[in-house]
Design an enzyme around this catalytic site. Structure first.
Site, mmCIF file in Angstrom:
data_model
loop_
_atom_site.group_PDB
_atom_site.id
_atom_site.type_symbol
_atom_site.label_atom_id
_atom_site.label_comp_id
_atom_site.label_asym_id
_atom_site.label_seq_id
_atom_site.Cartn_x
_atom_site.Cartn_y
_atom_site.Cartn_z
ATOM 1 N N SER A 408 27.597 -7.020 9.961
ATOM 2 C CA SER A 408 26.566 -7.717 10.719
ATOM 3 C C SER A 408 27.136 -8.391 11.974
ATOM 4 C CB SER A 408 25.859 -8.737 9.831
ATOM 5 O OG SER A 408 26.772 -9.456 9.055
ATOM 6 N N HIS A 429 23.161 -1.554 10.398
ATOM 7 C CA HIS A 429 23.054 -2.942 9.948
ATOM 8 C C HIS A 429 21.683 -3.170 9.311
ATOM 9 C CE1 HIS A 429 22.733 -7.477 10.973
ATOM 10 N NE2 HIS A 429 23.127 -7.289 9.746
ATOM 11 N N GLU A 441 19.365 -2.145 12.505
ATOM 12 C CA GLU A 441 20.065 -2.091 13.795
ATOM 13 C C GLU A 441 21.066 -0.936 13.707
ATOM 14 O OE1 GLU A 441 20.489 -6.418 15.955
ATOM 15 O OE2 GLU A 441 21.774 -6.062 14.238
ATOM 16 N N ASN A 479 21.849 -11.133 15.344
ATOM 17 C CA ASN A 479 22.707 -12.270 15.014
ATOM 18 C C ASN A 479 23.331 -12.912 16.246
ATOM 19 O OD1 ASN A 479 22.177 -12.324 12.318
ATOM 20 N ND2 ASN A 479 23.847 -10.941 11.764
#
Ligand code: 3H9
Length: 670
Positions: A408, A429, A441, A479
């Site tokens: 991540s 991800h 992702e 993130n």
């Protein structure tokens, strides 16, 4: 080419709509239908009319791209066209394949009869666009299927199959899958004797209690959304109205109010954003795809297990590898438990659960991945560990296998460099819970090949994910932006806001939870340096005090055994201690300031990612936040929201905070 054409089969006139890709009721289609139906009604030699569509589907609704577009040529309105249908002096039969949705379904409802192939889908998905049916759907449907079913369909927006429609009296006849046109013409001849028939004046049956039940069941899901409630209000109105014309007027007015509002603008933006995300810039449409028949997952933790479930439930065999037998058993047990819980909710039959599990091959040996076409690594977030796994996979996996990491944060290029085949390496991800969250992702490494990327994008669609391509950077799209929000939220604690106030402001904004509730859920020790003597941030201090989040019952909040959080005196004391040491005076902070201070830096980060080419387009960023983090769809994702807030306002606020402003935002400062 004309979008509406007519042909004859004796006394039956066949009106064919051909407006790819989904036969939407664009302005020229409405005009075409209006004109042709007018002629057919006036022609005495025509005794019945069949309305059918070319291509892959019946009419999938109004043309969404026309909404909010001032440059659409004027012409017949929906209501003018629908009126001609309803009052026609000869039977009109809708012949349905693919999907009859929204305005398309409403048009089928004003037709006097409906015939459909069993695979067809019928529904009113307008709520998903922040709208309600605006051409009689909420008024006519309860008269055909009753209040309860109509309320479900207009408020949830999910289609039903033609077979169910047939059982409910919505579809008069089921056609053979391959001979809709011929079957519709035969049916039309039968309808001549029965004559035209309107749904408009049928009595509304059923009980209004169904509406309250729906509201109660969906209160959480619908929080902040206007459209489901307005749709239900219209159904309720239909039940009480004496003159159906009043009901149509009531619905129309409600539709227009929503159409002018901000929610539908945001939700329509999301509709196109989701479809756009699948398109990868610079990737030719005809890029050959690799065959994915068997998938390997390394790591049977919560993430690995959730990832495996995605494939199993689509009939794709999965080899699941762990290092120790007890971890493997626990992982397999968790997959079974999750499937059984889903079966209890009706998502799967008990038989399907066993079928899914039969496709799972648990193993303790990476060598068992040698025949996999795709291997997804889901082990610890530590570069050395990941590189070791990838070096082994490189030796074991067959040539052409795609090697994906579920990291991540970490650098996918660095992970790829541990192999001799970086062209086959990319990031996949998944978001937790991986079998539930829609977002994926897909991280494109510097050396990732086009066909590996195209294959994974296609595979994502196959397993029901919405995939967004991200470039390699710390935290990728989601993130990386999250870090900005968390940083700002911690700063606000130092200035005088409490964790509850910040979380409450985010909840009121429409997020499912606030920054601190989210940190507690994820675990405060994720990414922590694990040295209790090194305390540089509030988070370090909480970890050092053994406050790791929900998992051990204490983090920013204290938790009871049912995981309900309450403010923690210990946390507040830690915050107080940091504040006094940072010499910041405690002050009143408004909710508005909280939203601006925490969300503007996210918008800024989004702009930076676009400038750096880490995200392909602003709408992709919106898809990530709506489908990965629960950003409310009615606000259209952070970039859409930022646009509504105004670039100059955001840039000025960021400058005031001393935050470096992205060039594309800065250029908007007046
Ligand atoms: C309405 O009807 C309001 C009325 O009540 C009011 C009356 C007054 N318009 O999804 P896909 C495009 S509101 C314009 O990938 P699939 C889509 O953007 C409408 N464009 O295909 C995409 O374009 P591109 C209520 C539309 O096979 C392409 O078609 N109706 C529309 O996976 C393919 O789409 C809906 O909300 C549209 N209505 O799924 C139905 N629909 O290729 C919305 C699609 O350039 N549509 N496009 O990216 C769907 O649910 C799915 O598209 C459908 C096909 C199930 C039909």
């Amino acid at each position: 080419m004309q979008s509406v054409t007519s042909t004859r089969d004796g006394e039956v006139l066949i009106l064919t709509i051909d407006n790819p890709p989904v036969n939407a009721l664009s302005w020229h289609v409405r005009n075409g239908i209006g004109e042709e139906i007018g002629k057919a009604v006036a022609d005495d030699s025509v005794k019945a009319i069949v309305l059918i569509c070319a291509g892959r589907t019946f009419i999938a609704g109004a043309d969404i791209s026309e909404m909010g577009n001032p440059n659409i040529p004027s012409g017949l309105t929906f209501l003018e066209v629908f009126d001609t249908f309803e009052h026609a002096n000869k039977p009109i039969i809708a012949a349905i394949h693919g999907s009859a949705l929204g305005g398309g379904f409403e048009l089928a409802l004003v037709c006097h009869y409906r015939i459909a192939v069993p695979s067809a889908q019928l529904g009113l998905p307008e709520v998903k666009l922040g709208l309600i049916p605006g051409a009689g759907g909420t008024q006519r449907l309860p008269r055909v299927v009753g209040i309860e079913q109509a309320a479900i369909m207009v408020s949830l927006g999910e289609p039903i199959s033609a077979v169910e429609g047939h059982e409910r009296g919505l579809v008069d006849r089921l056609a053979e899958e391959t001979s809709l046109r011929a079957d519709a013409i035969t049916f039309a001849r039968e309808c001549i004797a029965m004559g035209p028939r309107s749904t408009r004046n049928l009595p509304v049956t059923g009980n209004l209690a169904a509406i309250e039940k729906l509201k109660a069941e969906n209160a959480r899901k619908w929080r902040g959304f206007e459209a489901p409630y307005v749709a239900l209000k219209c159904v309720e109105f239909a039940a009480g109205v004496e003159d159906p014309e009043d009901g149509l007027r009531f619905e129309r007015e409600a539709f227009v109010r929503l159409r002018e509002g901000t929610q539908t603008k945001a939700q329509r933006h999301m509709f196109f954003a989701e479809r756009q995300a699948a398109k990868v810039e610079g990737l030719p449409k005809d890029t050959p795809l690799r065959d994915i028949r068997r998938v390997g997952v390394v790591g049977a933790g919560t993430m690995g297990g959730g990832i495996a479930m995605n494939f199993l439930q689509k009939g794709i065999p999965v080899a699941l590898v762990e290092q120790a037998q007890d971890n493997l058993d626990r992982g397999v047990g968790l997959i079974r438990k999750n499937y059984e819980a889903l079966a209890a909710k009706g998502s799967f039959s008990a038989e399907q659960v066993e079928q899914n599990l039969d496709l799972l091959s648990p193993s303790l040996a990476l060598e068992d991945l040698s025949d996999c076409d795709l291997v997804i690594e889901a082990v610890y977030e530590v570069m050395d560990v990941k590189q070791e796994v990838f070096a082994k996979l490189d030796r074991i996996c067959k040539p052409g296998a795609i090697l994906a990491t579920n990291t991540s944060y970490l650098d996918v290029n660095e992970i790829a460099s541990a192999t001799s085949r970086p062209q086959d390496v990319l990031g996949m991800h998944f978001f937790s819970p991986a079998n539930v969250m829609k977002l994926l992702e897909v991280v494109r490494g510097d050396k990732t090949s086009d066909d590996a990327l195209a294959t994974v994008m296609a595979l994502a669609k196959r397993i029901g994910k919405i995939a967004v391509v991200a470039g390699v950077c710390h935290g990728f799209i989601g993130n990386r932006m999250l870090a900005q929000r968390q940083h700002a939220a911690l700063q606000l604690l130092l200035e005088g806001a409490s964790p509850e106030q910040i979380d409450r402001a985010h909840f009121a904004f429409g997020m499912p939870m606030g920054p601190f509730q989210m940190s507690d859920l994820a675990g405060l020790d994720v990414g922590w340096h694990r040295d209790p003597s090194r305390v540089e941030t509030i988070r370090d201090a909480l970890c050092a005090a053994g406050r790791l989040g929900q998992k051990n019952g204490k983090g920013f909040y204290d938790y009871d055994e049912r995981r309900n959080g309450t403010p923690s005196p210990e946390t507040l004391a830690i915050i107080e201690d940091f504040r006094s040491r940072s010499n910041l005076p405690k002050r009143e902070i408004t909710d508005e300031e909280i939203i601006e201070r925490t969300l503007y830096p996210m918008v800024n980060e989004g702009h930076l990612m676009l400038e750096e080419g880490k995200a392909q387009r602003a709408s992709d960023i919106d898809v990530v936040w709506v489908h990965g983090y629960g950003w409310p769809a009615y606000r259209g994702g952070p970039m859409h929201w930022g646009e509504q807030e105004g670039a100059s306002k955001i840039a000025a606020a960021l400058e005031k905070q001393g935050i470096p402003v992205a060039a594309s935002l800065k250029e908007n400062i007046g």
